[in-house]
Design a protein around this motif. Sequence first.
Motif, PDB file in Angstrom:
ATOM      1  N   SER A  34       8.663 -40.413 -38.886  1.00  0.00           N
ATOM      2  CA  SER A  34       7.851 -39.211 -38.680  1.00  0.00           C
ATOM      3  C   SER A  34       7.811 -38.780 -37.219  1.00  0.00           C
ATOM      4  O   SER A  34       7.331 -37.693 -36.901  1.00  0.00           O
ATOM      5  CB  SER A  34       6.432 -39.418 -39.208  1.00  0.00           C
ATOM      6  N   LYS A  35       8.325 -39.632 -36.329  1.00  0.00           N
ATOM      7  CA  LYS A  35       8.432 -39.237 -34.917  1.00  0.00           C
ATOM      8  C   LYS A  35       9.461 -38.121 -34.725  1.00  0.00           C
ATOM      9  O   LYS A  35       9.397 -37.368 -33.756  1.00  0.00           O
ATOM     10  CB  LYS A  35       8.847 -40.446 -34.066  1.00  0.00           C
ATOM     11  N   LYS A  36      10.407 -38.005 -35.665  1.00  0.00           N
ATOM     12  CA  LYS A  36      11.470 -37.009 -35.519  1.00  0.00           C
ATOM     13  C   LYS A  36      11.567 -36.070 -36.722  1.00  0.00           C
ATOM     14  O   LYS A  36      12.021 -34.938 -36.579  1.00  0.00           O
ATOM     15  CB  LYS A  36      12.820 -37.723 -35.318  1.00  0.00           C
ATOM     16  N   TYR A  37      11.128 -36.546 -37.891  1.00  0.00           N
ATOM     17  CA  TYR A  37      11.327 -35.778 -39.117  1.00  0.00           C
ATOM     18  C   TYR A  37       9.996 -35.476 -39.807  1.00  0.00           C
ATOM     19  O   TYR A  37       8.996 -36.146 -39.573  1.00  0.00           O
ATOM     20  CB  TYR A  37      12.217 -36.566 -40.086  1.00  0.00           C
ATOM     21  N   ARG A  38      10.032 -34.478 -40.680  1.00  0.00           N
ATOM     22  CA  ARG A  38       8.887 -34.209 -41.554  1.00  0.00           C
ATOM     23  C   ARG A  38       9.038 -35.124 -42.769  1.00  0.00           C
ATOM     24  O   ARG A  38      10.011 -35.012 -43.514  1.00  0.00           O
ATOM     25  CB  ARG A  38       8.853 -32.737 -41.959  1.00  0.00           C
TER      26      ARG A  38
END
Length: 424
Positions: A113-117
């Motif tokens: 979730s740091k980079k993606y939904r």
Amino acid sequence: MTLDKLHALFLEHPDICTDSRRVTHNCLFFALKGPNFNGNEYAKEALDKGAAYAIVDEAAYKISDRCILFEDALETLQKLAVFHRNYSKAKIIALTGSNGKTTTKELINAVLSKKYRTVSTQGNLNNHIGVPLTLLSIKADTEIAIVEMGANHQGEIAFLSNIVQPDFGYITNFGKAHLEGFGGVEGVIKGKSELYNYLLSNDKHVFLNADDPIQIEKLDSYVKKIGFSTENPQYYIISLIETNPHVVLEMEGVQCRTKLVGQYNFSNCCAAVMMGKYFNVPLEDIKAAIESYIPENNRSQVIERNGLVIILDAYNANPTSMKAALEHFKIIKSDDKFLILGDMFELGEDADKEHQEIADFCEASGFPNVFLIGENFNKVRTSFKKFNTFDSLKNYLSSNPIKHASLLIKGSRGMALERVLDVL
């Protein structure tokens, strides 16, 4: 109504409810049945509380146009989830295993979730109802979904895999869990490996712990595998620095100090690191996500109270996870240690043997203060204090309080040993 039309209705009303006590405005209510209830009987109540439509499977309960009749409400929920999974563009990671599923799932979600939904299984809703609900929580902008799958008998993981249709899969481990339903340890390996069967037959990617000989053997010749290891340079190298009490690991020269206790949580962290690397999450974000994750829900929580350092691991227990927790507690530095261990359930004909082995392990490890609770532990041959019920333990602790010590509390969910905290 056809499935595609039901899905169109779902897109207009994307909240799903299966409990009339938790109806949300404009949701779709599915009238599921259980051993002691018939959801059809609550369809009218759900509509009165604000549900947009109710999916029922008994004609007598189709009281208005807002009641949609299908042959089987549960099967319809599952088919709708499959339809939505194929409608969605999200990549899906399926996760199963004997121990550590929920913690690993939460760590993976924290990292990705740091980079993606992302979306992920809420709590441990990982069965034939929870898995479809997770898939139906996927939104139009969701990029990755992490779906936890649980099982206690053969064929269950195969069934769930066909619903989830994952792009990636990971098995945390093969341990002595649900022996009664699976038919022994070999049955556990066979049952959990149903995820591998799906992934390999559909040419999908597999994540693995390359230090687990069972996983290496199962995936030996498979090309689409991504793994981690403490020493095999063929895979992503992650080192365990210490576990006293918290896990500290190192990757690419960067140390990560977690809030998780026990060496058994090292591989859970490694799985999240490995997937973060595969999906190109920056290393500093992986480190930040894992270091900020705080366990809850009675899973390996460290609690300091009244001069006690308590490791509360009372969410569940089986022989494998129990021994892993005891191995870790052995190396904890403390002048005084106490163990409060509760029965392990679903062991079938192995129950007496497995509980005796845990008691023997405690004696061989030199633990002086061990309290065993439950009908199974009450049968073991040992010099340790045994209590048939929680109330008898409670009465003893009220008269003989534990002071200035380290304490491990572990038992199966049905034992509810978190109640010990109120006594302490």
